[in-house]
Every structure is written in C-alpha cells, then in structure tokens.
Scaffold this motif. Structure first.
Motif, PDB file in Angstrom:
ATOM      1  N   LEU A   1      32.085  37.073  29.303  1.00  0.00           N
ATOM      2  CA  LEU A   1      32.255  38.403  29.876  1.00  0.00           C
ATOM      3  C   LEU A   1      30.886  39.002  30.160  1.00  0.00           C
ATOM      4  O   LEU A   1      29.920  38.717  29.454  1.00  0.00           O
ATOM      5  CB  LEU A   1      33.010  39.306  28.901  1.00  0.00           C
ATOM      6  CG  LEU A   1      34.393  38.840  28.476  1.00  0.00           C
ATOM      7  CD1 LEU A   1      34.915  39.686  27.322  1.00  0.00           C
ATOM      8  CD2 LEU A   1      35.353  38.897  29.644  1.00  0.00           C
ATOM      9  N   SER A   2      30.806  39.828  31.188  1.00  0.00           N
ATOM     10  CA  SER A   2      29.566  40.540  31.505  1.00  0.00           C
ATOM     11  C   SER A   2      29.748  42.009  31.181  1.00  0.00           C
ATOM     12  O   SER A   2      30.764  42.603  31.531  1.00  0.00           O
ATOM     13  CB  SER A   2      29.227  40.386  32.990  1.00  0.00           C
ATOM     14  OG  SER A   2      28.972  39.042  33.316  1.00  0.00           O
ATOM     15  N   LEU A   3      28.758  42.596  30.510  1.00  0.00           N
ATOM     16  CA  LEU A   3      28.734  44.010  30.197  1.00  0.00           C
ATOM     17  C   LEU A   3      27.550  44.616  30.927  1.00  0.00           C
ATOM     18  O   LEU A   3      26.419  44.130  30.794  1.00  0.00           O
ATOM     19  CB  LEU A   3      28.592  44.223  28.683  1.00  0.00           C
ATOM     20  CG  LEU A   3      28.517  45.668  28.206  1.00  0.00           C
ATOM     21  CD1 LEU A   3      29.856  46.365  28.402  1.00  0.00           C
ATOM     22  CD2 LEU A   3      28.102  45.714  26.739  1.00  0.00           C
ATOM     23  N   PHE A   4      27.794  45.661  31.732  1.00  0.00           N
ATOM     24  CA  PHE A   4      26.733  46.229  32.547  1.00  0.00           C
ATOM     25  C   PHE A   4      27.096  47.641  32.970  1.00  0.00           C
ATOM     26  O   PHE A   4      28.180  48.135  32.671  1.00  0.00           O
ATOM     27  CB  PHE A   4      26.482  45.357  33.786  1.00  0.00           C
ATOM     28  CG  PHE A   4      27.728  45.038  34.586  1.00  0.00           C
ATOM     29  CD1 PHE A   4      28.148  45.879  35.609  1.00  0.00           C
ATOM     30  CD2 PHE A   4      28.476  43.895  34.308  1.00  0.00           C
ATOM     31  CE1 PHE A   4      29.291  45.586  36.348  1.00  0.00           C
ATOM     32  CE2 PHE A   4      29.617  43.597  35.042  1.00  0.00           C
ATOM     33  CZ  PHE A   4      30.027  44.445  36.058  1.00  0.00           C
ATOM     34  N   LYS A   5      26.176  48.277  33.693  1.00  0.00           N
ATOM     35  CA  LYS A   5      26.415  49.619  34.244  1.00  0.00           C
ATOM     36  C   LYS A   5      26.965  49.464  35.660  1.00  0.00           C
ATOM     37  O   LYS A   5      26.355  48.799  36.503  1.00  0.00           O
ATOM     38  CB  LYS A   5      25.113  50.423  34.250  1.00  0.00           C
ATOM     39  CG  LYS A   5      25.301  51.846  34.713  1.00  0.00           C
ATOM     40  CD  LYS A   5      24.020  52.641  34.579  1.00  0.00           C
ATOM     41  CE  LYS A   5      24.270  54.064  35.066  1.00  0.00           C
ATOM     42  NZ  LYS A   5      23.081  54.881  34.943  1.00  0.00           N
ATOM     43  N   TRP A   6      28.102  50.077  35.923  1.00  0.00           N
ATOM     44  CA  TRP A   6      28.802  49.924  37.201  1.00  0.00           C
ATOM     45  C   TRP A   6      27.934  50.321  38.395  1.00  0.00           C
ATOM     46  O   TRP A   6      27.875  49.606  39.391  1.00  0.00           O
ATOM     47  CB  TRP A   6      30.106  50.720  37.192  1.00  0.00           C
ATOM     48  CG  TRP A   6      30.861  50.657  38.479  1.00  0.00           C
ATOM     49  CD1 TRP A   6      30.967  51.638  39.418  1.00  0.00           C
ATOM     50  CD2 TRP A   6      31.589  49.530  38.988  1.00  0.00           C
ATOM     51  NE1 TRP A   6      31.731  51.196  40.474  1.00  0.00           N
ATOM     52  CE2 TRP A   6      32.126  49.900  40.237  1.00  0.00           C
ATOM     53  CE3 TRP A   6      31.841  48.248  38.524  1.00  0.00           C
ATOM     54  CZ2 TRP A   6      32.902  49.059  41.017  1.00  0.00           C
ATOM     55  CZ3 TRP A   6      32.616  47.396  39.296  1.00  0.00           C
ATOM     56  CH2 TRP A   6      33.129  47.802  40.523  1.00  0.00           C
ATOM     57  N   ASP A   7      27.254  51.457  38.321  1.00  0.00           N
ATOM     58  CA  ASP A   7      26.436  51.921  39.449  1.00  0.00           C
ATOM     59  C   ASP A   7      25.336  50.916  39.791  1.00  0.00           C
ATOM     60  O   ASP A   7      25.032  50.683  40.959  1.00  0.00           O
ATOM     61  CB  ASP A   7      25.828  53.290  39.159  1.00  0.00           C
ATOM     62  CG  ASP A   7      26.872  54.400  39.117  1.00  0.00           C
ATOM     63  OD1 ASP A   7      27.994  54.194  39.630  1.00  0.00           O
ATOM     64  OD2 ASP A   7      26.574  55.471  38.558  1.00  0.00           O
ATOM     65  N   ASP A   8      24.746  50.300  38.760  1.00  0.00           N
ATOM     66  CA  ASP A   8      23.713  49.277  38.997  1.00  0.00           C
ATOM     67  C   ASP A   8      24.311  48.063  39.699  1.00  0.00           C
ATOM     68  O   ASP A   8      23.691  47.473  40.584  1.00  0.00           O
ATOM     69  CB  ASP A   8      23.073  48.842  37.679  1.00  0.00           C
ATOM     70  CG  ASP A   8      22.249  49.938  37.023  1.00  0.00           C
ATOM     71  OD1 ASP A   8      22.016  50.993  37.670  1.00  0.00           O
ATOM     72  OD2 ASP A   8      21.844  49.743  35.862  1.00  0.00           O
ATOM     73  N   TYR A   9      25.524  47.687  39.313  1.00  0.00           N
ATOM     74  CA  TYR A   9      26.206  46.539  39.926  1.00  0.00           C
ATOM     75  C   TYR A   9      26.502  46.795  41.402  1.00  0.00           C
ATOM     76  O   TYR A   9      26.232  45.957  42.255  1.00  0.00           O
ATOM     77  CB  TYR A   9      27.501  46.250  39.162  1.00  0.00           C
ATOM     78  CG  TYR A   9      28.393  45.225  39.814  1.00  0.00           C
ATOM     79  CD1 TYR A   9      28.035  43.881  39.862  1.00  0.00           C
ATOM     80  CD2 TYR A   9      29.615  45.600  40.366  1.00  0.00           C
ATOM     81  CE1 TYR A   9      28.872  42.931  40.450  1.00  0.00           C
ATOM     82  CE2 TYR A   9      30.443  44.667  40.944  1.00  0.00           C
ATOM     83  CZ  TYR A   9      30.074  43.330  40.982  1.00  0.00           C
ATOM     84  OH  TYR A   9      30.894  42.399  41.567  1.00  0.00           O
ATOM     85  N   VAL A  10      27.019  47.983  41.698  1.00  0.00           N
ATOM     86  CA  VAL A  10      27.350  48.339  43.083  1.00  0.00           C
ATOM     87  C   VAL A  10      26.089  48.305  43.950  1.00  0.00           C
ATOM     88  O   VAL A  10      26.102  47.768  45.059  1.00  0.00           O
ATOM     89  CB  VAL A  10      28.050  49.720  43.145  1.00  0.00           C
ATOM     90  CG1 VAL A  10      28.199  50.202  44.568  1.00  0.00           C
ATOM     91  CG2 VAL A  10      29.410  49.652  42.460  1.00  0.00           C
ATOM     92  N   ALA A  11      24.988  48.847  43.441  1.00  0.00           N
ATOM     93  CA  ALA A  11      23.727  48.854  44.194  1.00  0.00           C
ATOM     94  C   ALA A  11      23.204  47.435  44.405  1.00  0.00           C
ATOM     95  O   ALA A  11      22.756  47.082  45.495  1.00  0.00           O
ATOM     96  CB  ALA A  11      22.691  49.698  43.462  1.00  0.00           C
ATOM     97  N   PHE A  12      23.286  46.586  43.375  1.00  0.00           N
ATOM     98  CA  PHE A  12      22.804  45.213  43.487  1.00  0.00           C
ATOM     99  C   PHE A  12      23.698  44.388  44.411  1.00  0.00           C
ATOM    100  O   PHE A  12      23.209  43.564  45.183  1.00  0.00           O
ATOM    101  CB  PHE A  12      22.731  44.561  42.101  1.00  0.00           C
ATOM    102  CG  PHE A  12      22.136  43.182  42.118  1.00  0.00           C
ATOM    103  CD1 PHE A  12      20.793  42.989  42.395  1.00  0.00           C
ATOM    104  CD2 PHE A  12      22.922  42.069  41.851  1.00  0.00           C
ATOM    105  CE1 PHE A  12      20.233  41.721  42.406  1.00  0.00           C
ATOM    106  CE2 PHE A  12      22.383  40.798  41.862  1.00  0.00           C
ATOM    107  CZ  PHE A  12      21.033  40.619  42.144  1.00  0.00           C
ATOM    108  N   LYS A  13      24.989  44.639  44.370  1.00  0.00           N
ATOM    109  CA  LYS A  13      25.914  43.905  45.239  1.00  0.00           C
ATOM    110  C   LYS A  13      25.652  44.253  46.704  1.00  0.00           C
ATOM    111  O   LYS A  13      25.740  43.387  47.580  1.00  0.00           O
ATOM    112  CB  LYS A  13      27.366  44.214  44.857  1.00  0.00           C
ATOM    113  CG  LYS A  13      28.378  43.329  45.528  1.00  0.00           C
ATOM    114  CD  LYS A  13      29.760  43.555  44.966  1.00  0.00           C
ATOM    115  CE  LYS A  13      30.755  42.648  45.660  1.00  0.00           C
ATOM    116  NZ  LYS A  13      32.117  42.823  45.145  1.00  0.00           N
ATOM    117  N   ALA A  14      25.300  45.496  46.983  1.00  0.00           N
ATOM    118  CA  ALA A  14      24.993  45.912  48.356  1.00  0.00           C
ATOM    119  C   ALA A  14      23.697  45.287  48.851  1.00  0.00           C
ATOM    120  O   ALA A  14      23.552  44.997  50.043  1.00  0.00           O
ATOM    121  CB  ALA A  14      24.915  47.433  48.436  1.00  0.00           C
TER     122      ALA A  14
END
Length: 144
Positions: free
Chosen positions: A125-138
């Motif tokens: 499982l990955s635990l992370f901050k959602w906003d950081d994930y959205v920015a990195f995915k973009a």
C-alpha cells in the motif's frame, strides 16, 4: 490457490486476521523519497483504511527512523501492488486504478474492511498526501 508446483501462494499462507502488509510511506514524489514499513499482523477483516492510516501516522510519529517523514500530512491510502501481481513501471507510485485502488483520500472515506476492498496478505500500500499526488500525476517530472 497454489502455484504450478502445488505449493500455496504466499498471499494465501497467512489468514486474513494475521496478514503482512507493506506500507510505502511517500514523502516526496519528484524526489522519490519513500520508506517501506512492514506491518504484521494486520487483521484485514476488521481494519478499515482510516484505521490503518491512523496506525501508520502513529508509527511515523513515534519511530526515530521515520523522523524525516513527519512533516507531511498523509491523508491517502492506495494499493500499489497485490501479491503475485504486476508492478507499475513507475517506481514511486501506481498511476492506474485510482477509482478502485484508492482506499482513502480527502472527500473519500470508505467504511469497509481492507479485505472487502481487495487487500490481501503481502499487498503493498502507498501512503501519501493527495494534493502532492495530483500535482505529480499532472506533471510526473522526477528531480535529483
């Protein structure tokens, strides 16, 4: 289930009430700061994603080796890979299956057990901050 040699798969060796789960604590996507933490035993039949996130946050805040990971507000839990499944080509995060494999994020709190959500023994499982994930995915640019 067993493999071709008749041996049971490792994902089926332990009962769901005493599973081993690896949590990939992601501090930074661009810099690929990740620390794996193995949890055992985890009762997949009774533990919810919210409870697991709280448990790992407590571990981060009380374990000396995880001190550098304390300055992130971890709010999202996502399946990275299941035992005997294929891994993502991206070494930091699995971009696929957001609809099915995100178990908790801001605005989404699922009140079902990890087992009901498809987590089994030896799942990562990955635990992370959602906003950081959205920015990195973009913009999935890695830095050194």
């Amino acid at each position: 289930m067993s493999d071709e040699s008749g041996e049971p798969l490792t994902s089926n060796v332990r009962p769901a009430t005493s599973a081993l789960v690896t949590v990939r604590i992601i501090k930074s996507f661009p810099y690929r700061n990740v620390k794996n933490h193995i949890l055992s035993p985890v009762n997949l039949q009774e533990t919810t994603p919210k409870q697991l996130v709280e448990q790992v946050r407590t571990i981060i805040n009380t374990t000396g080796g995880l001190r550098p990971y304390r300055n992130v507000e971890y709010d999202t839990l996502k399946i990275y890979t299941k035992a005997h499944g294929s891994k993502s080509m991206n070494l930091i995060i699995n971009f696929e299956n957001d609809d099915d494999w995100v178990l908790q994020r801001p605005g989404l709190e699922i009140d079902r057990s990890l087992k009901e959500l498809g987590v089994e023994n030896e799942t990562e499982l990955s635990l992370f901050k959602w906003d950081d994930y959205v920015a990195f995915k973009a913009n999935p640019e890695e830095k050194w």
